[in-house]
Design an enzyme around this catalytic site. Sequence first.
Site, PDB file in Angstrom:
ATOM      1  N   ASN A 182      -0.275 -88.037  22.392  1.00  0.00           N
ATOM      2  CA  ASN A 182      -1.127 -88.960  21.636  1.00  0.00           C
ATOM      3  C   ASN A 182      -0.287 -89.540  20.510  1.00  0.00           C
ATOM      4  OD1 ASN A 182      -3.056 -90.243  20.117  1.00  0.00           O
ATOM      5  ND2 ASN A 182      -4.063 -88.367  19.415  1.00  0.00           N
ATOM      6  N   LYS A 208      -1.114 -91.805  18.472  1.00  0.00           N
ATOM      7  CA  LYS A 208      -1.946 -92.239  17.330  1.00  0.00           C
ATOM      8  C   LYS A 208      -1.509 -93.639  16.869  1.00  0.00           C
ATOM      9  CE  LYS A 208      -2.410 -87.438  16.065  1.00  0.00           C
ATOM     10  NZ  LYS A 208      -2.938 -86.497  15.097  1.00  0.00           N
ATOM     11  N   HIS A 223     -11.508 -87.743  19.928  1.00  0.00           N
ATOM     12  CA  HIS A 223     -10.501 -87.112  19.075  1.00  0.00           C
ATOM     13  C   HIS A 223     -11.124 -86.857  17.695  1.00  0.00           C
ATOM     14  CE1 HIS A 223      -6.924 -86.469  16.665  1.00  0.00           C
ATOM     15  NE2 HIS A 223      -6.296 -86.206  17.792  1.00  0.00           N
ATOM     16  N   GLU A 279     -10.076 -87.211  14.804  1.00  0.00           N
ATOM     17  CA  GLU A 279      -9.879 -88.279  13.809  1.00  0.00           C
ATOM     18  C   GLU A 279     -10.914 -89.382  14.009  1.00  0.00           C
ATOM     19  OE1 GLU A 279      -5.712 -88.838  14.612  1.00  0.00           O
ATOM     20  OE2 GLU A 279      -5.306 -86.884  13.718  1.00  0.00           O
ATOM     21  N   GLU A 305      -8.929 -78.891  20.438  1.00  0.00           N
ATOM     22  CA  GLU A 305      -8.077 -79.185  19.295  1.00  0.00           C
ATOM     23  C   GLU A 305      -8.765 -78.711  18.017  1.00  0.00           C
ATOM     24  OE1 GLU A 305      -5.156 -82.502  20.302  1.00  0.00           O
ATOM     25  OE2 GLU A 305      -6.953 -83.478  19.565  1.00  0.00           O
ATOM     26  N   GLY A 307      -1.927 -81.797  13.005  1.00  0.00           N
ATOM     27  CA  GLY A 307      -1.036 -82.443  12.046  1.00  0.00           C
ATOM     28  C   GLY A 307      -0.782 -81.618  10.793  1.00  0.00           C
ATOM     29  N   SER A 353      -0.625 -79.109  16.419  1.00  0.00           N
ATOM     30  CA  SER A 353       0.719 -78.672  16.017  1.00  0.00           C
ATOM     31  C   SER A 353       1.447 -77.923  17.138  1.00  0.00           C
ATOM     32  CB  SER A 353       0.656 -77.838  14.740  1.00  0.00           C
ATOM     33  OG  SER A 353       0.104 -78.599  13.690  1.00  0.00           O
TER      34      SER A 353
HETATM   35  C1  PEP Z   1      -3.518 -84.604  18.137  1.00  0.00           C
HETATM   36  O1  PEP Z   1      -3.748 -85.427  17.264  1.00  0.00           O
HETATM   37  O2  PEP Z   1      -4.096 -84.716  19.230  1.00  0.00           O
HETATM   38  C2  PEP Z   1      -2.593 -83.519  17.835  1.00  0.00           C
HETATM   39  C3  PEP Z   1      -2.632 -82.458  18.573  1.00  0.00           C
HETATM   40  O3  PEP Z   1      -1.736 -83.712  16.775  1.00  0.00           O
HETATM   41  P1  PEP Z   1      -0.524 -82.752  16.297  1.00  0.00           P
HETATM   42  O4  PEP Z   1       0.174 -82.272  17.539  1.00  0.00           O
HETATM   43  O5  PEP Z   1       0.327 -83.618  15.447  1.00  0.00           O
HETATM   44  O6  PEP Z   1      -1.159 -81.639  15.548  1.00  0.00           O
END
Ligand code: PEP
Length: 251
Positions: free
Chosen positions: A9, A11, A96, A98, A168, A174, A214
């Site tokens: 992703n 973003k 997601h 966000e 997630e 992040g 992460s």
């Molecule tokens: C994501 O936004 O789907 C995600 C997993 O981000 P990150 O790997 O940066 O934590």
Amino acid sequence: MRKKIVAGNWKMNTTVPEGVELAKAVVAKAAGVPSEVGLVIAPPFTHLACVAEVLKGSGVGLSAQNCADKEKGAFTGEVSVDMLVSAGCGYTILGHSERRQYYGETDDKLVTKTRLALGAGLSVILCVGENLDEREQGRQFDVVSEQIKNVLYNFSAEDMARIIVAYEPVWAIGTGKTATAEQAEEIHACIRKVLADKFGAGVADDVTILYGGSCKPSNARELFACPDIDGGLIGGAALNADDFIKIALSF
Ligand code: PEP
């Protein structure tokens, strides 16, 4: 047998030329990834048609990060599922955190979007996950189970063949904090059980459930070794082709 998938992703990162270069780097390294591991990248909308050209014949799938909850018409700034298909997408991420947090994405809206996406022939990567407060209150199983029920219980067992779930935990996205393999596995197993309760064990067993939060080359192997973790949805580490491919080599 369910599919193993590593999805990136991107973003709101990269310009179009930068995205094309990143896609080329992923394609160049994808040949080294075993065929049983599916690779998918999700660039911003503006990049999709150009990146689709780069991915042609590579086996790397193309995903959007979202879609409109309307078919077409006077919805300025929105991007429809037919537009995504015509740009070369085979997938869209939906729900997601966000988008849930900053753009008012509700489970009801996700039902509409999932219906439109499946109807257009897309596969859906549906994200679920609890926030830090919910985890600290010990509500993670309830929160994730409700998200799964609210959206996916509206669909059929046949539809489930084109649904990928991404767990997630919001507190791990992040932040550099990863769920431990145990924390992730117990939620993945719970998601599979919630799916089995509605669709039967056979269907639930075939659903790919990704971990996101992460995930990076240094922790992917331990996470992917868990029986109910079928790959990852990768944010930050997907912006580096080497790291993204190292993660895909971690099964
Ligand atoms: C994501 O936004 O789907 C995600 C997993 O981000 P990150 O790997 O940066 O934590």
